[in-house]
Design an enzyme around this catalytic site. Structure first.
Site, PDB file in Angstrom:
ATOM      1  N   HIS A   1       0.833  -1.205   0.000  1.00 19.01           N
ATOM      2  CA  HIS A   1       0.000   0.000   0.000  1.00 19.01           C
ATOM      3  C   HIS A   1       0.867   1.253   0.000  1.00 19.01           C
ATOM      4  O   HIS A   1       1.662   1.465   0.915  1.00 19.01           O
ATOM      5  CB  HIS A   1      -0.909   0.024   1.231  1.00 19.01           C
ATOM      6  CG  HIS A   1      -2.001  -0.988   1.206  1.00 19.01           C
ATOM      7  ND1 HIS A   1      -3.304  -0.674   0.883  1.00 19.01           N
ATOM      8  CD2 HIS A   1      -1.989  -2.319   1.462  1.00 19.01           C
ATOM      9  CE1 HIS A   1      -4.053  -1.771   0.950  1.00 19.01           C
ATOM     10  NE2 HIS A   1      -3.274  -2.784   1.298  1.00 19.01           N
TER      11      HIS A   1
ATOM     12  N   ASP B   1      -0.258   4.318   0.419  1.00 19.45           N
ATOM     13  CA  ASP B   1      -0.705   5.178   1.519  1.00 19.45           C
ATOM     14  C   ASP B   1      -0.507   4.524   2.888  1.00 19.45           C
ATOM     15  O   ASP B   1      -0.815   5.127   3.915  1.00 19.45           O
ATOM     16  CB  ASP B   1      -2.161   5.628   1.326  1.00 19.45           C
ATOM     17  CG  ASP B   1      -3.050   4.560   0.730  1.00 19.45           C
ATOM     18  OD1 ASP B   1      -2.683   3.371   0.773  1.00 19.45           O
ATOM     19  OD2 ASP B   1      -4.129   4.899   0.200  1.00 19.45           O
TER      20      ASP B   1
ATOM     21  N   GLU C   1      -9.668 -11.850   5.182  1.00 12.51           N
ATOM     22  CA  GLU C   1      -8.758 -11.304   6.200  1.00 12.51           C
ATOM     23  C   GLU C   1      -9.526 -11.130   7.506  1.00 12.51           C
ATOM     24  O   GLU C   1      -9.174 -11.712   8.528  1.00 12.51           O
ATOM     25  CB  GLU C   1      -8.178  -9.974   5.727  1.00 12.51           C
ATOM     26  CG  GLU C   1      -7.171  -9.365   6.680  1.00 12.51           C
ATOM     27  CD  GLU C   1      -6.635  -8.018   6.198  1.00 12.51           C
ATOM     28  OE1 GLU C   1      -5.627  -7.568   6.761  1.00 12.51           O
ATOM     29  OE2 GLU C   1      -7.217  -7.416   5.265  1.00 12.51           O
TER      30      GLU C   1
ATOM     31  N   ASP D   1       1.962  -2.891   4.451  1.00 16.95           N
ATOM     32  CA  ASP D   1       2.148  -1.471   4.793  1.00 16.95           C
ATOM     33  C   ASP D   1       3.507  -1.307   5.475  1.00 16.95           C
ATOM     34  O   ASP D   1       3.576  -1.148   6.696  1.00 16.95           O
ATOM     35  CB  ASP D   1       1.036  -0.998   5.732  1.00 16.95           C
ATOM     36  CG  ASP D   1      -0.352  -1.185   5.153  1.00 16.95           C
ATOM     37  OD1 ASP D   1      -0.713  -0.437   4.237  1.00 16.95           O
ATOM     38  OD2 ASP D   1      -1.076  -2.091   5.620  1.00 16.95           O
TER      39      ASP D   1
END
Length: 337
Positions: free
Chosen positions: A14, A16, A200, A279
């Site tokens: 990701h 962001d 998830e 992330d």
């Protein structure tokens, strides 16, 4: 271990969720955003996981400070560029960066289409400066509802030739995939690939829904597929990949411990499963950690780890010709052609 003669990929990463803590500090000052701390080390626990979170939603809150400082399109362009630099520093030969333009835009009411353009500009400049190959996946943030997702999709479609796929992320339990069938129909009509966060926070029915209703070719995380042998058989027989994120699944308490992670079983079932970060800046890890520390703790042998690395390129959203060119480039750089 990483096989240096194979391309190293990260296809679930990701943009962001990978905003540097230093950049958050600097952009916060630039755009007068009140942050929970004024120096880097004091800020770090607010923007990076220091202990396992109780659930996915709690984990996702760590990302919020990163997007809170995106006070202009220039800021979006900057973090996109830095994402490319980080990928290269991590040793990646190819990555697919996914981003939610609505999520990046909302704090400072930026134009969503402008965010898409700024991210593309930053990625393009980064690929040029660092001589690498990065593709973009657009995310619809299901947490904000179907109408916001349509705004997001419209903005992404305005740059359809610069996006390779559409993803659905966010609150999986509260906003099931069935709400977004028309959105994904538009994406498929645009010629995009489809990947969906599923299995998830929710059960295998969420993965089935992503495949049968949304047209998913790959599943993000997909850990609950392990409790449905029929689903695993279907995924193996149809080449539907799983984008595994080992450390992330522990940090979100999706999986109790690495030795209980299902990745090794997916590989033995001959599902094209892969190793990815998720992330990195929020997690405090990089791709090397996932291969050299997390994968062995998850029970993968060296052969299975190599297979996961191969799968990363095999199921990437690029053409077979581009995959072969990347293999040859890596051999020229690190081996013999």
């Amino acid at each position: 271990m990483i096989d240096l003669l194979l391309p190293l990929t990260d296809i679930h990463r990701h943009l962001d969720g990978n905003i540097r803590a230093q950049s958050i500090l600097e952009l916060g000052h630039q755009y007068n955003v009140t942050l929970p701390a004024r120096d880097l080390e004091a800020l770090r626990p607010h923007v990076q996981v220091t202990k396992n979170e109780p659930d996915l939603v709690s984990f996702l809150q760590k990302l919020d400070w990163g997007v809170s400082v995106l006070g202009s399109l220039d800021a979006c362009r900057r973090v996109a560029y830095e994402n490319v630099e980080d990928a290269v520093k991590a040793g990646l030969d190819y990555a697919e960066l996914r981003f939610s333009p609505y999520y990046m835009a909302m704090n400072h009411k930026l134009p969503v289409a402008g965010v898409v353009e700024a991210v593309i500009d930053g990625i393009t400049a980064g690929c040029r400066d660092f001589d690498t190959d990065i593709r973009l996946i657009g995310i619809m943030s299901r947490t904000f509802g179907t109408e916001a997702c349509q705004q997001e999709l419209d903005a992404l479609l305005s740059q359809r030739d610069r996006i390779v796929a559409l993803d659905l992320a966010g609150d999986e339990l509260g906003h099931p995939g069935a709400l977004f069938t028309s959105h994904f129909r538009q994406a498929r009509d645009a010629g995009w690939h489809i990947t969906v966060h599923a299995g998830e926070a929710a059960g295998p029915e969420s993965i089935w829904q992503a495949i049968t209703h949304l047209g998913a070719e790959r599943i993000g995380h997909g850990v609950t597929a392990i409790i449905d042998p029929r689903l695993m058989t279907h995924m193996a027989e149809n080449g539907i990949g799983i984008e595994s994120c080992l450390t992330s699944n522990i940090q979100t308490s999706t999986v109790e411990s690495l030795d209980k992670h299902p990745l090794v079983h997916f590989l033995r079932y001959e599902i094209p499963a892969t190793i990815n970060t998720d992330d990195p800046a929020v997690q405090g890890i990089e791709i090397r950690h996932e291969y050299e520390i997390a994968a062995p703790l998850a029970g993968l042998t060296a052969v299975e780890t190599r297979k996961a690395q191969e799968n990363g390129l095999n199921i990437a959203f690029i053409s077979e010709q581009e995959k072969q060119q990347l293999r040859e480039k890596v051999l020229r750089k690190r081996g013999t052609a």
